[in-house]
Write a protein that holds these residues in place. Structure first.
Motif, short mmCIF file in Angstrom:
data_model
loop_
_atom_site.label_atom_id
_atom_site.label_comp_id
_atom_site.label_asym_id
_atom_site.label_seq_id
_atom_site.Cartn_x
_atom_site.Cartn_y
_atom_site.Cartn_z
N GLU A 89 0.84 -1.20 0.00
CA GLU A 89 0.00 0.00 0.00
C GLU A 89 0.88 1.25 0.00
N ALA A 90 0.51 2.19 -0.83
CA ALA A 90 1.27 3.44 -0.91
C ALA A 90 0.39 4.56 -1.45
N ILE A 91 0.77 5.77 -1.12
CA ILE A 91 0.15 6.96 -1.73
C ILE A 91 1.22 7.61 -2.59
N SER A 92 0.89 7.87 -3.84
CA SER A 92 1.84 8.49 -4.75
C SER A 92 1.23 9.73 -5.40
N ILE A 93 2.03 10.76 -5.49
CA ILE A 93 1.62 12.01 -6.12
C ILE A 93 2.51 12.24 -7.33
N HIS A 94 1.91 12.39 -8.50
CA HIS A 94 2.65 12.66 -9.72
C HIS A 94 2.34 14.08 -10.18
N PHE A 95 3.38 14.84 -10.50
CA PHE A 95 3.18 16.21 -10.93
C PHE A 95 4.36 16.68 -11.77
N LYS A 96 4.09 17.59 -12.69
CA LYS A 96 5.15 18.18 -13.49
C LYS A 96 5.87 19.25 -12.66
N LYS A 97 7.11 19.49 -12.99
CA LYS A 97 7.87 20.50 -12.26
C LYS A 97 7.19 21.86 -12.33
N ASN A 98 6.55 22.15 -13.45
CA ASN A 98 5.88 23.44 -13.64
C ASN A 98 4.37 23.34 -13.38
N PHE A 99 3.97 22.50 -12.42
CA PHE A 99 2.54 22.27 -12.20
C PHE A 99 1.79 23.53 -11.78
N LEU A 100 2.51 24.54 -11.34
CA LEU A 100 1.89 25.82 -11.01
C LEU A 100 2.27 26.92 -12.02
N GLY A 101 2.85 26.49 -13.14
CA GLY A 101 3.22 27.44 -14.18
C GLY A 101 4.69 27.80 -14.16
N GLU A 102 5.25 28.10 -15.32
CA GLU A 102 6.67 28.43 -15.42
C GLU A 102 7.04 29.67 -14.62
N LYS A 103 6.20 30.69 -14.68
CA LYS A 103 6.49 31.95 -14.00
C LYS A 103 6.57 31.77 -12.49
N PHE A 104 5.77 30.84 -11.97
CA PHE A 104 5.76 30.60 -10.53
C PHE A 104 7.14 30.16 -10.04
N LEU A 105 7.85 29.41 -10.87
CA LEU A 105 9.16 28.91 -10.48
C LEU A 105 10.24 30.00 -10.52
N GLU A 106 9.91 31.13 -11.07
CA GLU A 106 10.90 32.20 -11.22
C GLU A 106 10.85 33.22 -10.09
N VAL A 107 9.83 33.18 -9.26
CA VAL A 107 9.72 34.18 -8.19
C VAL A 107 10.67 33.80 -7.06
N PRO A 108 11.23 34.77 -6.35
CA PRO A 108 12.23 34.49 -5.31
C PRO A 108 11.72 33.58 -4.21
N GLU A 109 10.44 33.66 -3.91
CA GLU A 109 9.89 32.88 -2.79
C GLU A 109 9.90 31.37 -3.04
N THR A 110 10.03 30.95 -4.30
CA THR A 110 10.03 29.51 -4.59
C THR A 110 11.43 28.95 -4.81
N GLU A 111 12.44 29.75 -4.56
CA GLU A 111 13.82 29.32 -4.82
C GLU A 111 14.16 28.02 -4.09
N GLN A 112 13.74 27.90 -2.84
CA GLN A 112 14.05 26.71 -2.04
C GLN A 112 13.34 25.48 -2.59
N ILE A 113 12.09 25.66 -3.04
CA ILE A 113 11.35 24.53 -3.61
C ILE A 113 11.96 24.09 -4.93
N VAL A 114 12.37 25.06 -5.76
CA VAL A 114 13.01 24.74 -7.03
C VAL A 114 14.29 23.95 -6.79
N HIS A 115 15.04 24.32 -5.76
CA HIS A 115 16.26 23.58 -5.41
C HIS A 115 15.91 22.13 -5.04
N LEU A 116 14.84 21.94 -4.30
CA LEU A 116 14.40 20.59 -3.93
C LEU A 116 14.06 19.78 -5.18
#
Length: 297
Positions: A89-116
Motif C-alpha cells: 500500500e502506498a500513496i503516490s503524487i505525480h506532478f510536473k515540475k511546472n505544475f503551477l506554471g513556469e512563472k511561478f518557479l521564477e519568483v524568489p519565494e520559490t527558490e528553495q522549492i526549485v532547489h528541492l
C-alpha cells in the motif's frame, strides 16, 4: 534490464494526480516518466531501485523521484507466493515540475522549492519527518483538486527545509548536469561530464578554469566536501552502473569505457562505493529482470 516509459500524466486535465494504491505487490517494472513522483509507503517492504541505488524499503519511507529517473519498488519474495495475504500500500503524487506554471518557479519565494525539485533528479529519501507532514501526505487523496494543489505546495515547502535526507542515485548515473549560478562550477561539471571516461586529472580540470592545481583542489574540496579524485570516481562508477544495467558490454569493457586504466582498480573503486562487486551488482539486476518479465507476461 529493459527500461519502460510510463505515462503518469493526469487523465482529468489536472496539474497533479494523487493515487492511493493497495495491491498484492507493487508494479515490478523498471520504468521512468516525465512527472516527478512523491511516494509514502504505508504497507510492505522490499528493495528500492532508483537510478544506480539499491536499498531496502519499508513502511513509512518517503521518497521524491525526479523527472525521467528510472526506478522500481520490488517487494520481498513472500508477496509473490500463491496464497500470500500480504499487501503493498502506498500513496503516490505525480506532478510536473511546472505544475503551477513556469512563472511561478521564477519568483524568489520559490527558490528553495526549485532547489528541492532539482535535487530530486537523483532521487531523495527523507528521514525523521514530523507527524503533521506525514498526516498531510496520507490525507492528500481525500481532498478536492484545488485543496490538493495548495496542500502539495505546503508539503514541498516543508520538505525543502528538511535537512535529514539522502540523495539516492549517483551523479554519474545522470546523463546531464544542472547549471548553477557559479560559472566556474559550470565549467568544471561540463569538462568532467565530457571527459570522465578518459585519463583526466585534477590538473587538467584546473587548467580549464585558469587555476593552479593546488588552488583548484582547495576550491573543489571546500565546495563538495570531498577530493576531486573521489568525485571523479563516483561519476565513473555511477556511469558503470548504468552500463551494467543495460548489460550490453562485458565488465572489463565497461571498466575501460568509464575511464579506468585497469580492471583491478575498477573492481576496488566499485566495491568501495557500492559495497559489492560489479559482477554481483550485475547478477542482482539480471535476476530481478527475470522476475519482472514473469510478472508482466
Amino acid at each position: 534490464m529493459k527500461l519502460h516509459l510510463l505515462n503518469r500524466s493526469s487523465t482529468e486535465n489536472k496539474s497533479l494526480t494523487v493515487s492511493h494504491h493497495i495491491y498484492n505487490n507493487f508494479l515490478k517494472i523498471w520504468h521512468y516518466h516525465e512527472e516527478l513522483e512523491l511516494v509514502i509507503i504505508l504497507k510492505s517492504s522490499g528493495m528500492r531501485f532508483v537510478g544506480d541505488s539499491i536499498e531496502k524499503f519499508d513502511v513509512g519511507d518517503v521518497v521524491l523521484i525526479g523527472r525521467n529517473l528510472p526506478h522500481m519498488w520490488l517487494n520481498d519474495d513472500t508477496y509473490f507466493k500463491k496464497n500470500s495475504t500480504s499487501e503493498a500500500e502506498a500513496i503516490s503524487i505525480h506532478f510536473k515540475k511546472n505544475f503551477l506554471g513556469e512563472k511561478f518557479l521564477e519568483v524568489p519565494e520559490t527558490e528553495q522549492i526549485v532547489h528541492l525539485l532539482n535535487l530530486a533528479d537523483r532521487g531523495i529519501k527523507f528521514s525523521n519527518l514530523d507527524d503533521v507532514l506525514l498526516i498531510n501526505l496520507k490525507l492528500l487523496a481525500q481532498l478536492d483538486a484545488t485543496s490538493q494543489m495548495i496542500k502539495l505546495l505546503e508539503i514541498l515547502n516543508n520538505l525543502s527545509s528538511h535537512s535529514d535526507y539522502t540523495l539516492l542515485s549517483s551523479a554519474g548515473f545522470l546523463s546531464s548536469f544542472h547549471k548553477t549560478e557559479n560559472k566556474r562550477l559550470d565549467k568544471i561539471y561540463e569538462y568532467v561530464f565530457q571527459n570522465f571516461n578518459t585519463p583526466i586529472s585534477s590538473g587538467d580540470v584546473a587548467a580549464t578554469i585558469g587555476m593552479n592545481k593546488s588552488a583548484f583542489s582547495r576550491f573543489f574540496k571546500k565546495t563538495h566536501r570531498k577530493p576531486f579524485t573521489k568525485y571523479l570516481n563516483e561519476i565513473r562508477i555511477g556511469y558503470a552502473c548504468k552500463l551494467l544495467i543495460e548489460n550490453k558490454e562485458s565488465i572489463t569493457a565497461i571498466a575501460y569505457l568509464c575511464g579506468f586504466n585497469n580492471i583491478s582498480n575498477f573492481n576496488r573503486q566499485f566495491k568501495l562505493l557500492k559495497s559489492t562487486s560489479p559482477s554481483t551488482y550485475l547478477e542482482f539486476y539480471s535476476t530481478n529482470k527475470s522476475k519482472s518479465k514473469k510478472s508482466i507476461t
